[in-house]
Scaffold this motif. Structure first.
Motif, PDB file in Angstrom:
ATOM      1  N   PRO A   1       0.611  -1.086  -0.146  1.00 30.02           N
ATOM      2  CA  PRO A   1      -0.079  -0.362   0.357  1.00 30.02           C
ATOM      3  C   PRO A   1       0.768   1.505  -0.471  1.00 30.02           C
ATOM      4  O   PRO A   1       0.414   2.449  -0.687  1.00 30.02           O
ATOM      5  N   ASN A   2       1.549   1.455   0.255  1.00 30.28           N
ATOM      6  CA  ASN A   2       3.262   2.094   0.535  1.00 30.28           C
ATOM      7  C   ASN A   2       3.614   2.951  -1.317  1.00 30.28           C
ATOM      8  O   ASN A   2       3.948   3.564  -1.505  1.00 30.28           O
ATOM      9  N   GLY A   3       2.809   1.177  -1.974  1.00 28.72           N
ATOM     10  CA  GLY A   3       2.921   2.307  -3.256  1.00 28.72           C
ATOM     11  C   GLY A   3       4.293   1.322  -4.129  1.00 28.72           C
ATOM     12  O   GLY A   3       4.616   1.724  -5.298  1.00 28.72           O
ATOM     13  N   THR A   4       5.339   0.886  -2.945  1.00 25.45           N
ATOM     14  CA  THR A   4       5.903   0.038  -3.910  1.00 25.45           C
ATOM     15  C   THR A   4       6.173  -1.337  -5.027  1.00 25.45           C
ATOM     16  O   THR A   4       4.439  -1.304  -4.627  1.00 25.45           O
ATOM     17  N   SER A   5       6.327  -1.411  -5.761  1.00 29.97           N
ATOM     18  CA  SER A   5       6.289  -2.644  -6.696  1.00 29.97           C
ATOM     19  C   SER A   5       6.825  -3.643  -5.902  1.00 29.97           C
ATOM     20  O   SER A   5       6.369  -5.515  -6.430  1.00 29.97           O
ATOM     21  N   ARG A   6       6.500  -3.909  -4.435  1.00 30.46           N
ATOM     22  CA  ARG A   6       6.438  -5.622  -3.769  1.00 30.46           C
ATOM     23  C   ARG A   6       5.301  -5.670  -3.095  1.00 30.46           C
ATOM     24  O   ARG A   6       4.194  -5.156  -2.746  1.00 30.46           O
ATOM     25  N   TYR A   7       5.295  -7.514  -3.619  1.00 24.78           N
ATOM     26  CA  TYR A   7       4.269  -8.199  -2.674  1.00 24.78           C
ATOM     27  C   TYR A   7       3.987  -8.457  -1.223  1.00 24.78           C
ATOM     28  O   TYR A   7       5.676  -8.335  -0.899  1.00 24.78           O
ATOM     29  N   LEU A   8       2.943  -8.493  -0.532  1.00 23.84           N
ATOM     30  CA  LEU A   8       3.258  -8.703   1.024  1.00 23.84           C
ATOM     31  C   LEU A   8       2.465  -9.411   1.339  1.00 23.84           C
ATOM     32  O   LEU A   8       1.025 -10.289   0.720  1.00 23.84           O
ATOM     33  N   ILE A   9       2.732 -10.369   2.133  1.00 23.42           N
ATOM     34  CA  ILE A   9       2.232 -11.639   2.692  1.00 23.42           C
ATOM     35  C   ILE A   9       1.735 -10.846   4.462  1.00 23.42           C
ATOM     36  O   ILE A   9       2.348 -10.715   4.790  1.00 23.42           O
ATOM     37  N   ILE A  10       0.236 -10.661   4.200  1.00 22.37           N
ATOM     38  CA  ILE A  10      -0.468  -9.938   5.710  1.00 22.37           C
ATOM     39  C   ILE A  10      -1.000 -11.060   6.587  1.00 22.37           C
ATOM     40  O   ILE A  10      -1.331 -11.763   5.782  1.00 22.37           O
ATOM     41  N   TRP A  11      -0.300 -11.542   8.090  1.00 22.85           N
ATOM     42  CA  TRP A  11      -0.410 -12.601   8.659  1.00 22.85           C
ATOM     43  C   TRP A  11      -1.199 -11.060   9.300  1.00 22.85           C
ATOM     44  O   TRP A  11      -1.730 -10.734  10.378  1.00 22.85           O
ATOM     45  N   ASN A  12      -3.312 -12.226   9.593  1.00 26.23           N
ATOM     46  CA  ASN A  12      -3.725 -11.475  11.039  1.00 26.23           C
ATOM     47  C   ASN A  12      -3.899 -10.285  10.480  1.00 26.23           C
ATOM     48  O   ASN A  12      -4.338  -9.211  11.515  1.00 26.23           O
ATOM     49  N   ARG A  13      -4.758  -9.857   9.016  1.00 32.08           N
ATOM     50  CA  ARG A  13      -5.075  -8.399   8.953  1.00 32.08           C
ATOM     51  C   ARG A  13      -3.779  -7.718   9.426  1.00 32.08           C
ATOM     52  O   ARG A  13      -4.538  -5.850   9.696  1.00 32.08           O
ATOM     53  N   SER A  14      -2.982  -7.623  10.443  1.00 29.18           N
ATOM     54  CA  SER A  14      -2.275  -6.639  10.947  1.00 29.18           C
ATOM     55  C   SER A  14      -0.248  -7.108  10.449  1.00 29.18           C
ATOM     56  O   SER A  14      -0.134  -5.729  10.573  1.00 29.18           O
ATOM     57  N   ILE A  15       0.725  -8.318  10.292  1.00 29.15           N
ATOM     58  CA  ILE A  15       1.414  -8.317  10.620  1.00 29.15           C
ATOM     59  C   ILE A  15       1.883  -8.667   9.002  1.00 29.15           C
ATOM     60  O   ILE A  15       1.671  -9.687   9.030  1.00 29.15           O
ATOM     61  N   GLN A  16       3.287  -8.258   8.496  1.00 29.24           N
ATOM     62  CA  GLN A  16       4.350  -8.297   7.235  1.00 29.24           C
ATOM     63  C   GLN A  16       4.640  -8.839   7.664  1.00 29.24           C
ATOM     64  O   GLN A  16       5.477  -9.188   8.300  1.00 29.24           O
ATOM     65  N   VAL A  17       4.685 -10.263   7.157  1.00 30.64           N
ATOM     66  CA  VAL A  17       5.184 -11.742   7.444  1.00 30.64           C
ATOM     67  C   VAL A  17       5.920 -12.056   6.307  1.00 30.64           C
ATOM     68  O   VAL A  17       7.101 -13.149   6.346  1.00 30.64           O
ATOM     69  N   TRP A  18       5.782 -11.310   4.997  1.00 33.70           N
ATOM     70  CA  TRP A  18       6.617 -11.756   3.591  1.00 33.70           C
ATOM     71  C   TRP A  18       6.825 -11.171   2.799  1.00 33.70           C
ATOM     72  O   TRP A  18       5.485 -10.179   2.551  1.00 33.70           O
ATOM     73  N   THR A  19       7.827 -10.231   2.043  1.00 33.75           N
ATOM     74  CA  THR A  19       7.667  -9.601   0.604  1.00 33.75           C
ATOM     75  C   THR A  19       8.494 -10.984  -0.477  1.00 33.75           C
ATOM     76  O   THR A  19       9.060 -11.043  -0.518  1.00 33.75           O
ATOM     77  N   SER A  20       7.722 -10.106  -1.587  1.00 36.83           N
ATOM     78  CA  SER A  20       8.603 -10.817  -2.728  1.00 36.83           C
ATOM     79  C   SER A  20       9.905 -10.143  -3.572  1.00 36.83           C
ATOM     80  O   SER A  20      10.281 -10.535  -3.732  1.00 36.83           O
ATOM     81  N   GLY A  21      10.049  -8.567  -2.626  1.00 35.17           N
ATOM     82  CA  GLY A  21      10.674  -7.598  -3.353  1.00 35.17           C
ATOM     83  C   GLY A  21      10.533  -7.173  -4.271  1.00 35.17           C
ATOM     84  O   GLY A  21       8.943  -7.381  -4.759  1.00 35.17           O
ATOM     85  N   GLU A  22      11.310  -6.283  -4.726  1.00 33.61           N
ATOM     86  CA  GLU A  22      11.004  -5.324  -5.440  1.00 33.61           C
ATOM     87  C   GLU A  22      11.227  -5.506  -6.737  1.00 33.61           C
ATOM     88  O   GLU A  22      11.639  -7.110  -7.171  1.00 33.61           O
ATOM     89  N   TRP A  23       9.993  -5.482  -7.849  1.00 29.16           N
ATOM     90  CA  TRP A  23      10.137  -5.706  -9.106  1.00 29.16           C
ATOM     91  C   TRP A  23      11.189  -5.681 -10.476  1.00 29.16           C
ATOM     92  O   TRP A  23      11.388  -4.366  -9.796  1.00 29.16           O
ATOM     93  N   ASN A  24      11.741  -5.813 -10.750  1.00 27.36           N
ATOM     94  CA  ASN A  24      13.290  -5.779 -11.574  1.00 27.36           C
ATOM     95  C   ASN A  24      12.296  -6.026 -12.755  1.00 27.36           C
ATOM     96  O   ASN A  24      11.760  -7.071 -13.616  1.00 27.36           O
ATOM     97  N   GLU A  25      12.418  -4.958 -13.948  1.00 33.51           N
ATOM     98  CA  GLU A  25      11.072  -4.930 -14.947  1.00 33.51           C
ATOM     99  C   GLU A  25      12.293  -5.436 -16.450  1.00 33.51           C
ATOM    100  O   GLU A  25      11.722  -6.127 -16.942  1.00 33.51           O
ATOM    101  N   GLN A  26      13.680  -5.479 -15.927  1.00 33.73           N
ATOM    102  CA  GLN A  26      14.534  -6.063 -17.080  1.00 33.73           C
ATOM    103  C   GLN A  26      15.082  -7.154 -16.728  1.00 33.73           C
ATOM    104  O   GLN A  26      14.400  -7.916 -17.988  1.00 33.73           O
ATOM    105  N   ALA A  27      15.027  -8.010 -15.552  1.00 38.94           N
ATOM    106  CA  ALA A  27      14.920  -9.533 -15.288  1.00 38.94           C
ATOM    107  C   ALA A  27      13.734  -9.847 -15.323  1.00 38.94           C
ATOM    108  O   ALA A  27      13.289 -11.427 -15.364  1.00 38.94           O
ATOM    109  N   LYS A  28      12.469  -8.932 -15.691  1.00 35.28           N
ATOM    110  CA  LYS A  28      11.157  -9.407 -15.663  1.00 35.28           C
ATOM    111  C   LYS A  28      10.767 -10.527 -14.452  1.00 35.28           C
ATOM    112  O   LYS A  28      10.001 -11.592 -14.346  1.00 35.28           O
ATOM    113  N   THR A  29      11.815 -10.153 -12.994  1.00 39.28           N
ATOM    114  CA  THR A  29      11.652 -11.131 -11.304  1.00 39.28           C
ATOM    115  C   THR A  29      11.678 -10.258 -10.404  1.00 39.28           C
ATOM    116  O   THR A  29      11.237  -9.334 -10.368  1.00 39.28           O
TER     117      THR A  29
END
Length: 825
Positions: free
Chosen positions: A198-226
């Motif tokens: 929700p802060n606008g970065t290109s990361r995906y987050l897994i949220i536990w119990n709708r309150s705690i961020q417990v995992w992130t995908s890291g930033e999207w690399n457009e060149q590497a497409k990952t």
């Protein structure tokens, strides 16, 4: 006519024919204005991809409106409308499109709405709801179908389908998210959400119990497409991910290159995001990748006072605790955790029980103390304290529910002292208890003989039953089965039907008790211990890909080490390719798809796994074909089972000569490019339909096909002459040229000049174009000295002879490097 009208019978018939009861009639994929779905009624998308209707998950008595796959034999729901408001009886409820354009679920008994699209406030009124072949339910005005008023893709539940979006509205900060099911029988939102940051970065987050961020995908690399932390999620030969960001929104979407593939992206009840593809052959969902990779890495998966066993990948309760909601645990939802079996009394009436963990739980509080005894007293004097740990002069106390405890055999992060009721702790006996114990011992001794006799009889009965129950083990999705040797001996009829063999052992055909066909490999030459073997096999078992043979289970009893795989009905590639008198010849289209599939499987092993896996023995014998001729790479990961001293293994391999890279034979440490070399040699055989070293008649020389092929390509001769003559020239010339060039690039002497397997996939797919290759230096030697040199003999003398005949005139050729360009630029 007037007489007829006065006739009572005529009037009765006229009234009967004039009466038209209201019957819901709609197109196969459409609910029109005023139409309804109720009971077992459904609509199906145009090409029979998806179904919409009422369903009941598992053994539940609740019913929901959902969308599921039509062509998948196991009902797999991808979207649920009323996921937290079930109906008990679908025959008394209906899904209907109201006159105001709102699609609603109504309880027909009391006419109350249960769920609604809330689209009536839109400036346009929907006149039809259409289920698309992409799984998207769309409300639109029938007179203007291009305008979407409402769509299910904007409200995903736990599944992200190809073509859908996971979006962040930058103006309202609202996110489209995936929410896991509560358990296998309850689609209500569970403990885990996946959403865009929700802060606008290109990361995906897994949220536990709708309150705690417990995992992130890291930033999207457009060149590497990952994503930086999820390399396996990159755009590849199956999926094409895209990231769009503008002033109004940012979102990810993905599509499939091959629309015949059925795939889904799921926020699973396990707390892991998973990508699945459906196998029509095995009729099961194959896991393509998952994050976090292991169940025990999922935050809070076992709930308060639960621990995750990293050996079994299952949740357990801490000592002195029991499951809070046992029914949920049976439905694979353990997030409710555990509760005390006996309540604490507080103070010194309670005690502490030590337990070893591979980590310390989260959310501890530090206390300044001078000794472990003071740390214990601090917890003892606090009624809310549940445990303490004293490590490196640091006192940690846990006053809340303890989360993320992990346990693993032979691994410990220090002793954790768990506070338990005195009755739950085995403390030293008081004097009177010792007397009672002595009395009990005497009683036990008196009946020991009787018990021993009964136990002996029971053991004999169990032994007899176990002998009769051979072959009854059943595989469980996502896990490996530990088979008994006697089971596999029975399943293979004492290893009577041998399918083949190689450097790692022999393979036998068998069948489980449910008639499932299996292939059993008896491993040879292993020097590992039991624990290390199981660890390596577990790692292999987690690797799943449509072009890799699936490992079902294993056996480890002393020196008996066996692996159990899915049986491939069409056998190995060599059996389908090299039989010149076989009336059934693999056509070019099939061969090309086989070559592409093998490349995809190797690319996955080299580039998509957490640790790069070098196969070390790529050859037609290790490529298996399923009933649809889909290639499966076999024996991957086995090189690690026998250790890195491959020289001992290679001496026993059959058919390997001619596939080994020069650097391997010369003793240099190998890289994934050794597999690339082997793949190139095998690709030449797929093209020609013959072994590379083709033996002629007694008066003919041995012709090494790659030499001949490379020379013809270099001289610009007709490429069709390289094709298997049994195909009568029936091949796509562009594909044939592409395959021949790739094969020649793969067998370059210098591994730096060979493409990666990922590049090979892109070239064969037509994404990249490749220039004409030079003739490898070693092949030049063969061109000049075919009477004297055989290519890469295992003899060290042969190798040195081949190298000594290398001429300086070819050095400029050897320095050529592969040149790739995008064919889509």
């Amino acid at each position: 006519m007037n007489n007829q009208r006065k006739n009572p019978l005529f009037l009765l018939c006229f009234l009967f024919l004039s009466f038209k009861p209201h019957v819901t009639v709609f197109a196969a994929d459409t609910i029109s204005l005023g139409d309804s779905l109720t009971g077992k009624q459904t609509i199906t998308s145009k090409d029979d991809n998806f179904v919409l209707g009422f369903f009941s998950p598992g053994e539940s008595q609740n019913h929901y409106i959902g969308i599921w796959y039509k062509k998948v034999s196991v009902q797999t729901v991808v979207w649920v409308a009323n996921r937290d408001k079930p109906v008990r009886d679908p025959s008394t409820s209906k899904l209907t499109l109201l006159g105001n354009g709102d699609l609603v679920i109504i309880n027909q008994t009391d006419k109350t709405p249960i769920w609604s699209t809330k689209s009536a406030s839109n400036t346009l009124n929907a006149t039809e709801a259409v289920l698309g072949d992409d799984g998207n339910l769309v409300l639109r005005d029938g007179s203007n179908p291009s305008v979407v008023i409402w769509q299910s893709f904007d409200y995903p539940t736990h599944t992200w389908l190809p073509g859908g979006k996971l979006r962040l509205n930058k103006r309202t900060k609202e996110t489209q998210l995936l929410a896991s099911w509560r358990n296998q029988e309850d689609p209500a939102p569970g403990m885990f959400n996946l959403e865009l940051d929700p802060n606008g970065t290109s990361r995906y987050l897994i949220i536990w119990n709708r309150s705690i961020q417990v995992w992130t995908s890291g930033e999207w690399n457009e060149q590497a497409k990952t994503f930086s932390l999820v390399p396996e999620m990159r755009s590849n030969y199956i999926y094409n991910f895209s990231y769009i960001s503008n002033v109004n929104e940012s979102y990810f979407t993905y599509n499939l290159y091959n629309t015949s593939i059925i795939s889904r992206f799921v926020m699973d009840i396990s707390g892991q995001i998973k990508q699945f593809t459906w196998s029509f052959t095995s009729k099961r969902w194959n896991l393509f990748w998952s994050q976090p990779k292991q169940l025990c890495d999922v935050y809070g998966i076992c709930g308060p006072f639960g621990s995750c066993n990293q050996d079994t990948l299952k949740c357990e309760c801490l000592p002195g605790f029991v499951q809070r909601f046992p029914a949920d645990w049976t439905l694979l939802d353990s997030t409710g955790g555990c509760v005390r079996n006996t309540s604490l009394q507080c103070g010194n009436k309670d005690g502490f029980s030590p337990m070893s963990t591979s980590n310390l739980p989260d959310s501890s509080q530090s206390r300044q103390v001078n000794s472990e005894e003071e740390c214990k007293s601090a917890c003892e004097g606090t009624c809310s304290c549940n445990a303490y740990a004293y490590t490196d002069s640091d006192c940690k106390l846990w006053n809340e529910g303890m989360l993320n405890v992990k346990q693993q055999s032979n691994t410990r992060a220090g002793d954790l002292y768990l506070k338990l009721a005195a009755s739950e702790i085995q403390s030293p006996m008081a004097e009177d208890k010792r007397k009672k114990k002595s009395f009990k011992v005497a009683v036990v001794g008196a009946i020991a003989g009787v018990v021993a006799f009964l136990v002996l009889g029971l053991v004999l009965v169990l032994i007899c039953r176990s002998r009769r129950s051979v072959g009854k083990s059943k595989a469980v999705d996502g896990t490996l089965v530990a088979f008994a040797y006697r089971e596999l001996q029975s399943a293979t009829k004492n290893f009577s039907q041998k399918l083949g063999g190689g450097g790692f052992g022999s393979v036998f055909k068998g069948a489980l008790s449910d008639s499932t066909a299996i292939a059993v490999k008896k491993l040879e030459g292993l020097s590992q211990g039991e624990k290390q073997f199981r660890s390596e096999v577990s790692t292999i078992g987690t690797i799943q890909h449509v072009n890799l043979v699936r490992l079902r289970g294993f056996c480890s009893e002393g020196a008996k080490r066996l692996l159990v795989y899915d049986f491939m009905p069409k056998g190995s590639l060599d059996a389908n390719l090299f039989h010149q008198n076989d009336p059934v010849v693999l056509d070019w289209k099939t061969r090309y798809q086989i070559a592409l599939g093998i490349a995809r499987g190797l690319s996955y092993l080299h580039e998509k796994c957490r640790d790069c896996i070098i196969h070390c023995d790529i050859k037609p014998e290790n490529i298996l074909l399923d009933a649809e001729c889909c290639p499966k790479v076999a024996d991957f990961g086995l090189a690690k089972l026998v250790g890195r001293d491959f020289s001992r293994v290679l001496t026993t391999m059959r058919g390997t000569r001619g596939y080994l890279a020069p650097e391997w034979i010369s003793g240099v440490a190998i890289t994934p490019k050794a597999d690339v070399y082997s793949y190139g040699m095998m690709l030449f055989e797929i093209i020609s339909g013959k072994r590379n070293a083709e033996h002629g008649n007694n008066d003919e020389k041995i012709r090494f096909f790659p030499t001949w092929a490379a020379t013809k390509m270099h001289e610009g001769e007709d490429i069709v002459s390289l094709l298997d003559n049994r195909l009568d020239g029936n091949a796509d010339i562009q594909e044939l040229t592409r395959a021949c060039r790739v094969a020649c690039w793969c067998i370059q002497d210098d591994e730096a000049h060979r493409p990666s397997m990922g590049q090979v996939v892109q070239i064969l797919e037509g994404v990249l174009e490749v220039n004409a290759p030079p003739i490898p230096r070693s092949l030049h030697v063969l061109v000049d000295n075919q009477d004297n040199v055989f290519f890469f003999s295992e003899s060290s003398n042969g190798n040195s002879h081949a190298r000594s005949n290398t001429t300086s005139s070819t050095s400029s050729q050897a320095k050529s490097t592969i040149s790739l360009t995008s064919s889509k630029s």
